[in-house]
Design a protein around this motif. Structure first.
Motif, short mmCIF file in Angstrom:
data_model
loop_
_atom_site.label_atom_id
_atom_site.label_comp_id
_atom_site.label_asym_id
_atom_site.label_seq_id
_atom_site.Cartn_x
_atom_site.Cartn_y
_atom_site.Cartn_z
N ALA A 199 0.72 -0.89 0.19
CA ALA A 199 -0.46 -0.01 -0.22
C ALA A 199 0.94 1.47 0.04
N GLY A 200 1.92 1.38 0.07
CA GLY A 200 2.98 2.38 0.34
C GLY A 200 2.80 3.09 1.41
N ARG A 201 2.76 2.28 2.71
CA ARG A 201 2.57 3.23 3.64
C ARG A 201 4.18 3.81 3.88
N SER A 202 4.60 4.61 5.06
CA SER A 202 5.46 4.42 5.89
C SER A 202 5.69 3.99 6.74
N ARG A 203 7.00 4.35 7.34
CA ARG A 203 7.43 2.93 8.09
C ARG A 203 9.36 4.46 8.81
N VAL A 204 8.90 4.26 10.22
CA VAL A 204 9.86 5.33 10.58
C VAL A 204 10.64 4.15 11.92
N MET A 205 11.52 4.04 12.09
CA MET A 205 12.61 3.40 12.93
C MET A 205 13.28 3.98 13.39
N ARG A 206 13.97 3.80 14.69
CA ARG A 206 15.35 4.67 15.27
C ARG A 206 15.29 4.26 15.70
N GLY A 207 16.56 5.07 16.45
CA GLY A 207 17.98 4.47 17.82
C GLY A 207 18.06 2.97 16.57
N GLU A 208 18.87 2.70 17.52
CA GLU A 208 19.70 1.02 16.96
C GLU A 208 18.49 0.05 16.49
N GLU A 209 17.54 0.48 16.51
CA GLU A 209 16.77 -0.39 15.05
C GLU A 209 16.97 -0.51 13.75
N VAL A 210 17.17 1.27 13.61
CA VAL A 210 17.60 1.52 12.28
C VAL A 210 18.89 0.24 11.71
N ARG A 211 20.17 0.53 12.46
CA ARG A 211 20.85 -0.27 12.78
C ARG A 211 20.50 -1.91 12.39
N THR A 212 20.09 -2.04 13.46
CA THR A 212 19.91 -4.18 12.97
C THR A 212 19.04 -4.43 11.76
N ALA A 213 18.08 -2.94 11.48
CA ALA A 213 17.51 -3.24 10.72
C ALA A 213 18.50 -3.71 9.62
N THR A 214 18.86 -2.44 9.28
CA THR A 214 20.42 -2.28 8.63
C THR A 214 21.34 -3.58 8.12
N ARG A 215 21.06 -4.14 8.35
CA ARG A 215 22.36 -5.19 8.84
C ARG A 215 21.60 -6.77 8.93
N ILE A 216 20.10 -6.90 9.29
CA ILE A 216 19.26 -8.10 8.35
C ILE A 216 19.08 -7.57 7.26
N ALA A 217 18.94 -6.62 6.91
CA ALA A 217 18.61 -7.00 5.75
C ALA A 217 20.10 -6.53 4.28
N GLY A 218 20.79 -6.82 4.80
CA GLY A 218 22.08 -7.05 4.47
C GLY A 218 22.32 -8.49 3.84
N ALA A 219 22.36 -8.53 5.39
CA ALA A 219 22.74 -10.76 4.88
C ALA A 219 21.77 -11.59 3.95
N VAL A 220 20.49 -10.69 3.67
CA VAL A 220 19.60 -11.30 2.90
C VAL A 220 20.65 -11.38 1.62
N ASP A 221 21.13 -10.97 0.97
CA ASP A 221 21.62 -10.49 -0.29
C ASP A 221 23.50 -10.85 -0.24
N HIS A 222 23.79 -11.66 0.98
CA HIS A 222 25.17 -12.17 1.06
C HIS A 222 26.56 -12.03 0.31
N ASN A 223 26.11 -11.03 0.94
CA ASN A 223 26.86 -9.84 0.01
C ASN A 223 27.73 -9.12 1.19
N PRO A 224 28.89 -9.56 1.96
CA PRO A 224 29.18 -8.77 3.07
C PRO A 224 30.11 -7.78 3.01
N ARG A 225 31.12 -8.07 1.80
CA ARG A 225 31.68 -6.58 1.17
C ARG A 225 31.49 -5.67 1.01
N ALA A 226 30.39 -5.70 0.08
CA ALA A 226 29.46 -4.49 -0.26
C ALA A 226 28.74 -3.34 1.23
N GLN A 227 27.97 -4.57 1.88
CA GLN A 227 27.21 -4.60 2.99
C GLN A 227 28.22 -3.05 3.85
N ALA A 228 29.34 -4.16 4.12
CA ALA A 228 30.38 -2.87 4.75
C ALA A 228 30.57 -1.81 4.33
#
Length: 902
Positions: free
Chosen positions: A439-468
């Motif tokens: 539906a295109g609804r907005s999503r807000v994350m704050r603080g440590e939640e931003v970093r955790t979500a970013t690292r979990i998403a990075g693991a999906v593509d299995h590219n640690p060098r590009a993720q770093a």
């Protein structure tokens, strides 16, 4: 006389047509000026008709002067009729004719018209059913003109009455045709310039009415707040009812002379003429107040509006652009409000103008460039309260690619995320994220939640060098809040807008910074921005879908063309490889064969050790039964070293990108296609590879089934040949030796697979007809009698008859059975064929059989050596055998390319 009548009717029709041109609009004008013009035109027509008299009988003349008078009297009334009759009377006086018949005739006609217009609707040029009264208009006038009783025949009076009546009807038809045309034109114009849902004028009518917008007039642009959410919640039917309700409210709230338009979607416009700024504002506020009232039924709504006055020298487009910018400034200020000239902050208005300009560019057919994406992102960052930086991911090749950044490093540009990875970031532990994402609804994350979500998403593509690199260049540890909004077109996310805020500044605490950033107002503005972007990015999304469709069609056409004639596994693999190289741009492709016994994957030619069961990206693809990919084969821990080496020497900075497509049969895996190229593969490439291998696997299974059926077929034929040996009709091993020799000779001679197969099948069944020959005759040691020899000669023809019902036995194989005893000199049997009349395969087989018989023990003689047998075959060349076939056969034996089975 007939010519005189026709000329009068023609003149009257012409005058009626010219008079009809006075009707220019629908509904017809009824002003005094309009009536006067029609009356004078009728009077002029009457005067002209007097000058062209109508011969009613020899020496008796009349005219049609009363027709225009009667028409005006019926349509406009007797007073206007008198005025229409005066020109005719003046002409009569000027011609020194008796004036009193004209006065009496006109008076009688007008009196009749006055009486009849109360009875029938001819005053409105009514229906033909009312025309029966037409003759009543002219009875008295005809009597006056012809002066009944002065010797004028009655027939002449009736003729004039008929002429007047027919002429009147003719004039009515002309005028009615003109009015019907005007009415139809009016209706079509109304439909073309009217919104069918609300009944309001549409954008086309607004474009026409812009000429009436003068200096000091006002244009008001109105947009329903959260209309997309209303549609999603209540459905489009309720959304249509809301639009109709708003149209009625606005129409009731404006002044007389103002006009309301629906210009598209949930957007409306008002033209306010001759209104002071205060008066225009009062009208606008009244419209907003009416909308805010709780409706009797249906959801409550609010609207945002921008009100702009036309300035000296300003075009309509400039006024509209300013009103548009004020409208979006109202939305940015919290909605449900009116913003007028001078009431919106200049920078906010400029921002929304920049947004509209950028989105208009993106909606065109030109492919956006880097600066276009950056302008769009910059407008978003400036529009959303609390945003300090941002990134814009755009869908390309099925992935989301970062095309613009603000507040970070350009190192991020071109960074690629799969849609699955971005969905993982967006979800961040929420169970209902799929509906919000679509539906295109907005999503807000704050603080440590931003970093955790970013690292979990990075693991999906299995590219640690590009993720770093992404985390470092994206200042992940500095972010205090992140607002993400999917941009959705037709249910598909075509872009992802991320707006970010960094850690607290020197004058604010960490809690204030993270906890208050991106509140509901900021989220609403970002969502509105994304919704507007989606509307105008639709053209680009449409182009991408069309390109993907054409690409898929090309893949299907190419793989179908390649697989059409493929009959072997190698040919099918080659067809799939060629298609993937062309359409996926794969620079190196390797096909790995799956071993069903131990599950290992074997490289072609065993160039490398096989991959163990489940090892590498290939093993993972087989286990998951899905196409897998990696953008960096060096950094992805799933990739086996052998798979990296299979990249074909590609050495980009990040390692070759790999895509593995499993070949999955119904019963078991067949293998994998491992593809490599320098640039990363996208999700569109995954879909295309899946399409290609799906068709390829179907072809592989078809070939495997065909091979199995062919094996069963060959086994059946072989069993029939061995049955002859079991009965003692052939020496042991003769069938196997002959089939082996014929097959290899055919291959050495360059025959195709079908011909080689036919040669072998003919070898299995060549003496099938001996089943009908008595055993004693076949095994007789002495010379055969003529009767016995005739019986033996029939076995070739009988063999063909016995073999023909066997399924899938080719005509070429049957020709071997029938004709293998024919001779080159024509002395053979059963048909006495000679030379090249004998089927080619039968000629080859005859040489092979003779050679085998000479080198095998028979009841009536012992075997001789291969050299002796070859010499005997050579001696029979040109008489019994085809000389060219004998020469080729001898060359093959001499070179050792064919060796008889012993």
């Amino acid at each position: 006389m007939l010519t005189n009548v026709l000329s009068n009717l023609g003149l009257l029709t012409l005058l009626a047509f010219l008079g009809s041109l006075l009707y220019r609009d629908w509904p017809p004008g009824e002003t005094t000026r309009d009536r006067l013009a029609r009356t004078l035109a009728a009077g002029a027509a009457g005067a002209l008709l007097i000058s062209t008299p109508l011969q009613l009988a020899p020496g008796v003349w009349g005219d049609l002067r009363e027709v225009p008078t009667a028409l005006i009297g019926l349509v406009l009334g007797p007073g206007w009729g008198v005025l229409a009759a005066l020109p005719g009377l003046l002409v009569s006086v000027m011609r020194q004719e008796a004036w009193w018949p004209g006065v009496v005739g006109a008076s009688a006609t007008l009196l009749s018209a006055a009486l009849l217009r109360r009875v029938v609707p001819l005053n409105t040029l009514g229906p033909w059913r009312s025309w029966w009264v037409v003759p009543l208009l002219f009875v008295a006038s005809c009597a006056a003109q012809l002066r009944f009783g002065d010797g004028v025949p009655l027939q002449a009076g009736l003729a004039l009455l008929l002429a007047d009546s027919v002429s009147f009807v003719l004039v009515l038809l002309v005028l009615q045709s003109r009015l019907r045309l005007l009415r139809a034109t009016f209706r079509f114009r109304e439909e073309a310039h009217t919104d069918p849902l609300t009944g309001l004028a549409n954008r086309r009518q607004l474009s026409l009415d812009q000429v009436h917008l003068h200096e000091g007039d006002h244009l008001m642009m109105i947009d329903i707040d959260h209309f997309k959410r209303l549609n999603d919640t209540y459905g489009h039917a309720e959304g249509d009812r809301v639009l109709q309700r708003l149209a009625a409210l606005l129409s009731r709230s404006v002044r007389a002379g103002d006009r309301v338009y629906r210009v598209g979607g949930e957007e409306f416009a008002l033209l306010l003429h001759r209104a002071t700024p205060d008066a225009a504002r009062r009208v606008a506020e009244r419209c907003l107040a009416e909308v805010r009232r709780e409706p009797a039924s249906g959801p409550a709504i609010t609207v945002s509006a921008g009100l702009s006055a036309k300035r000296p020298g300003e075009s309509f487009e400039q006024v509209q652009a300013r009103a548009d910018a004020l409208l979006y400034a109202a939305k940015a200020s919290g909605r449900d409000r009116l913003v007028t000239d001078g009431a919106a902050p200049a920078e906010r208005t400029a921002t929304w103008q920049a947004v509209r300009g950028t989105l208009a560019l993106l909606s065109s057919d030109r492919e956006p460039q880097g600066q276009d994406w950056l302008s769009l992102l910059q407008a978003a960052v400036e529009s959303v309260p609390g945003a300090q930086a941002g990134t814009l991911f755009v869908r390309e090749e099925g992935d989301l690619v970062l095309r613009a950044q603000l507040g970070f490093s350009d190192v991020l540009l071109g960074h690629r995320h799969s849609v699955a990875a971005q969905q993982q970031w967006y979800a961040a532990g929420r169970p209902d994220w799929q509906e919000d994402w679509a539906a295109g609804r907005s999503r807000v994350m704050r603080g440590e939640e931003v970093r955790t979500a970013t690292r979990i998403a990075g693991a999906v593509d299995h590219n640690p060098r590009a993720q770093a690199k992404f985390e470092q260049a994206g200042r992940l540890n500095d972010l205090s809040a992140s607002l993400g909004v999917p941009v959705v077109v037709d249910g598909e996310v075509v872009a992802l807008l991320n707006l970010d805020r960094f850690g607290p500044g020197p004058d604010e605490s960490a809690g204030e910074n993270a906890g208050q950033a991106f509140d509901e107002e900021a989220q609403a503005i970002a969502a509105e921005f994304a919704a507007q972007a989606a509307l105008l990015l639709a053209a680009r999304a449409r182009r991408q879908r069309e390109a993907a469709r054409r690409r898929t069609q090309a893949a299907l056409a190419q793989v179908a063309e390649g697989l059409r004639d493929a009959t072997t596994t190698a040919e099918i693999i080659a067809a799939m490889t060629g298609t993937c190289q062309t359409l996926l741009g794969a620079q190196h492709i390797v096909s790995l064969r799956h071993d069903p016994d131990d599950g290992r994957l074997h490289f072609p030619g065993e160039a490398q050790p096989p991959l163990p069961h489940g090892a590498g990206l290939s093993g993972a693809a087989l286990t998951a039964r899905a196409v897998l990919r990696t953008a960096d084969s060096r950094a992805d821990p799933r990739v086996h070293p052998a798979e990296r080496r299979a990249g074909g020497g590609l050495v980009p900075a990040t390692g070759p990108a790999l895509l593995v497509a499993p070949l999955l049969g119904h019963a078991r895996p067949v293998g994998v296609l491992l593809m490599a190229r320098e640039r990363p593969f996208g999700e569109d490439d995954v879909d295309l590879a899946r399409t290609v291998v799906s068709h390829g696997v179907t072809a592989l299974e078809r070939v495997a089934q065909l091979r199995t059926l062919q094996g069963l077929h060959q086994s059946t034929l072989r069993a029939l040949g061995l049955a002859l040996e079991a009965r003692g009709l052939e020496p042991p091993g003769h069938t196997e030796r002959l089939a082996h020799l014929a097959w290899h000779v055919g291959q050495a001679l360059g025959l195709g697979p079908a011909q080689c197969r036919a040669l072998r099948e003919g070898a299995y069944l060549h003496d099938l007809g001996k089943l009908e020959v008595p055993r004693a005759v076949l095994l007789k040691a002495g010379e055969l009698t003529p009767e016995e020899w005739l019986t033996v000669r029939l076995h070739a023809e009988a063999g063909e008859a016995l073999a023909r019902p066997i399924p899938h036995l080719s005509e070429q194989a049957l020709s071997v059975i029938r004709s293998h005893h024919e001779r080159w000199d024509g002395q053979g049997y059963p048909d006495g064929l000679a030379g090249e009349e004998i089927p080619y395969l039968a000629r080859i087989f005859a040489v092979c059989e003779a050679f085998d018989q000479l080198t095998s023990n028979r009841p009536f003689r012992q075997a001789i050596s291969a050299d002796e047998a070859l010499e005997e075959v050579r001696q029979s060349a040109g008489s019994q055998f085809d000389p060219q076939v004998v020469a080729l056969f001898a060359a093959l034996l001499t070179r050792g390319e064919v060796s008889p089975l012993r």
